[in-house]
Design a protein around this motif. Structure first.
Motif, mmCIF file in Angstrom:
data_model
loop_
_atom_site.group_PDB
_atom_site.id
_atom_site.type_symbol
_atom_site.label_atom_id
_atom_site.label_comp_id
_atom_site.label_asym_id
_atom_site.label_seq_id
_atom_site.Cartn_x
_atom_site.Cartn_y
_atom_site.Cartn_z
ATOM 1 N N GLU A 52 0.800 -1.212 0.000
ATOM 2 C CA GLU A 52 0.000 0.000 0.000
ATOM 3 C C GLU A 52 0.843 1.276 0.000
ATOM 4 O O GLU A 52 0.438 2.298 -0.561
ATOM 5 C CB GLU A 52 -0.967 -0.004 1.188
ATOM 6 N N GLN A 53 2.028 1.254 0.641
ATOM 7 C CA GLN A 53 2.890 2.432 0.575
ATOM 8 C C GLN A 53 3.350 2.665 -0.863
ATOM 9 O O GLN A 53 3.372 3.797 -1.353
ATOM 10 C CB GLN A 53 4.101 2.264 1.513
ATOM 11 N N VAL A 79 -6.104 4.722 3.225
ATOM 12 C CA VAL A 79 -5.884 5.949 4.005
ATOM 13 C C VAL A 79 -5.044 5.680 5.246
ATOM 14 O O VAL A 79 -4.077 6.399 5.524
ATOM 15 C CB VAL A 79 -7.237 6.577 4.415
ATOM 16 N N GLU A 80 -5.376 4.644 5.995
ATOM 17 C CA GLU A 80 -4.720 4.427 7.280
ATOM 18 C C GLU A 80 -3.305 3.858 7.137
ATOM 19 O O GLU A 80 -2.347 4.423 7.665
ATOM 20 C CB GLU A 80 -5.572 3.494 8.143
ATOM 21 N N ARG A 81 -3.170 2.740 6.430
ATOM 22 C CA ARG A 81 -1.864 2.074 6.366
ATOM 23 C C ARG A 81 -0.807 2.940 5.686
ATOM 24 O O ARG A 81 0.304 3.086 6.192
ATOM 25 C CB ARG A 81 -1.997 0.723 5.675
ATOM 26 N N PRO A 82 -1.078 3.588 4.531
ATOM 27 C CA PRO A 82 -0.043 4.376 3.867
ATOM 28 C C PRO A 82 -0.189 5.879 4.132
ATOM 29 O O PRO A 82 0.146 6.700 3.277
ATOM 30 C CB PRO A 82 -0.280 4.070 2.391
ATOM 31 N N LYS A 87 0.237 11.830 2.934
ATOM 32 C CA LYS A 87 0.633 13.158 3.423
ATOM 33 C C LYS A 87 1.788 13.745 2.618
ATOM 34 O O LYS A 87 1.751 14.928 2.233
ATOM 35 C CB LYS A 87 1.028 13.059 4.904
ATOM 36 N N LEU A 88 2.814 12.938 2.355
ATOM 37 C CA LEU A 88 4.027 13.451 1.724
ATOM 38 C C LEU A 88 3.989 13.349 0.203
ATOM 39 O O LEU A 88 4.250 14.333 -0.501
ATOM 40 C CB LEU A 88 5.246 12.701 2.264
ATOM 41 N N ASP A 89 3.675 12.166 -0.325
ATOM 42 C CA ASP A 89 3.798 11.960 -1.767
ATOM 43 C C ASP A 89 2.775 12.778 -2.544
ATOM 44 O O ASP A 89 3.071 13.282 -3.631
ATOM 45 C CB ASP A 89 3.663 10.478 -2.107
ATOM 46 N N PHE A 90 1.567 12.917 -1.996
ATOM 47 C CA PHE A 90 0.566 13.752 -2.646
ATOM 48 C C PHE A 90 0.583 15.175 -2.080
ATOM 49 O O PHE A 90 0.748 16.138 -2.825
ATOM 50 C CB PHE A 90 -0.824 13.131 -2.509
ATOM 51 N N GLY A 91 0.406 15.309 -0.768
ATOM 52 C CA GLY A 91 0.268 16.631 -0.178
ATOM 53 C C GLY A 91 1.536 17.459 -0.240
ATOM 54 O O GLY A 91 1.552 18.576 -0.762
#
Length: 300
Positions: A52-53, A79-82, A87-91
């Motif tokens: 999932e990451q 949402v929870e596991r990755p 947060k970082l790769d998209f946001g």
């Protein structure tokens, strides 16, 4: 009637044929449904396996190249596991994409708590710039997915097996829709909670608002529904963690004396599998439980 997940598969397969900008990233879940799409577009349909990451990293990487990724698995794995990668790769990288979940809060009770995600929307609330759609019918899911695929922002589409009997309009930019009007309070029903809310409030003098887009929160729509009352009583019924949207409602009514009751999935883990209807009843989200809690709140 097909399920929201069924409609997601057929709609996304069509969109991949129509729009060369779109890509689909899977982590095994729904793989079989996309067999034809994968054969037709092997460069734009990628199954990363149970990673999932990597699912998030691959989707964000595609976005950096100019593609519009649709990223899909169960909500707990999306949402929870990755979450760090969300947060970082998209946001943090400032790229857009469409996250489409299945499983919801208790759609597959036999899967146990690992496959339940009542906290997904609350978790995304800690991040900036996400639009969150919670359709209540397969037709609504299709329309919201098409809107999301055509855009550029960061969008979460939360699908569920639970569905209302009829679809409601979900035009672009649509806020809360008044389904019933009254004078003694406002009840916001989110997505698949609408039918139970309508049954629970039958005969009560309340306004019922229907919400399929919960972020951004339609503060103006809530204020309009409250009207010129000197105080307001508001109940929010959500198919995920209870209280997820109470802060948003409080902010919307900051200049008006008000009370807000947030109803949804409780924090206590229900450790017996059961069936979906039993989970709804246990969390007080069936029509009977909602009637007792909404009625009791408004009588105070």
């Amino acid at each position: 009637m097909d399920t929201m997940r069924d409609r997601f598969i057929t709609t996304t397969s069509q969109l991949l044929d129509e729009d060369p900008r779109l890509a689909l990233v899977l982590a095994e879940i729904s793989r079989d449904g996309f067999g034809a799409a994968a054969r037709a577009h092997p460069d734009r349909v990628v199954n990363v396996g149970i990673r999932e990451q990597l699912l998030m990293g691959a989707g964000a990487g595609m976005a950096l190249t100019g593609l519009r990724p649709i990223v899909h698995t169960f909500a707990s794995f999306l949402v929870e596991r990755p979450f760090e990668q969300v947060k970082l790769d998209f946001g943090h990288q400032g790229v857009g994409g469409v996250l489409v979940s299945a499983g919801g809060s208790y759609d597959w009770p036999a899967g146990g708590f690992t496959h339940m995600s009542p906290g997904d929307v609350a978790l995304l609330d800690t991040l900036d710039g996400w639009t969150v759609h919670v359709p209540g019918h397969p037709d609504e899911a299709e329309e919201l997915l098409r809107q999301a695929a055509a855009g550029d922002g960061r969008v979460y589409v939360r699908l569920s097996v639970q569905s209302n009997e009829q679809a409601r309009p979900v035009g672009a930019g649509a806020g809360f829709t008044a389904v019933r009007e009254g004078t003694e309070g406002v009840v916001i029903a989110v997505g698949p909670m609408l039918d139970n809310v309508l049954a629970a409030t039958e005969g009560l003098d309340v306004t019922v608002l229907y919400a399929t887009t919960v972020r951004p929160f339609d503060a103006a729509g809530l204020r309009r529904a409250v009207g010129d009352h000197r105080a307001a009583d508001v109940v929010i019924v959500e198919p995920y963690l209870a209280g997820t949207s109470t802060a948003a409602a409080n902010d919307a009514l900051a200049e008006l004396p008000h009370r807000v009751l947030g109803l949804g999935v409780g924090r206590a883990e229900l450790r017996k599998y059961g069936e979906m209807d039993e989970h709804l009843a246990a969390h007080g989200l069936d029509a009977r439980g909602l009637r007792e809690r909404i009625g009791g709140f408004l009588r105070r």
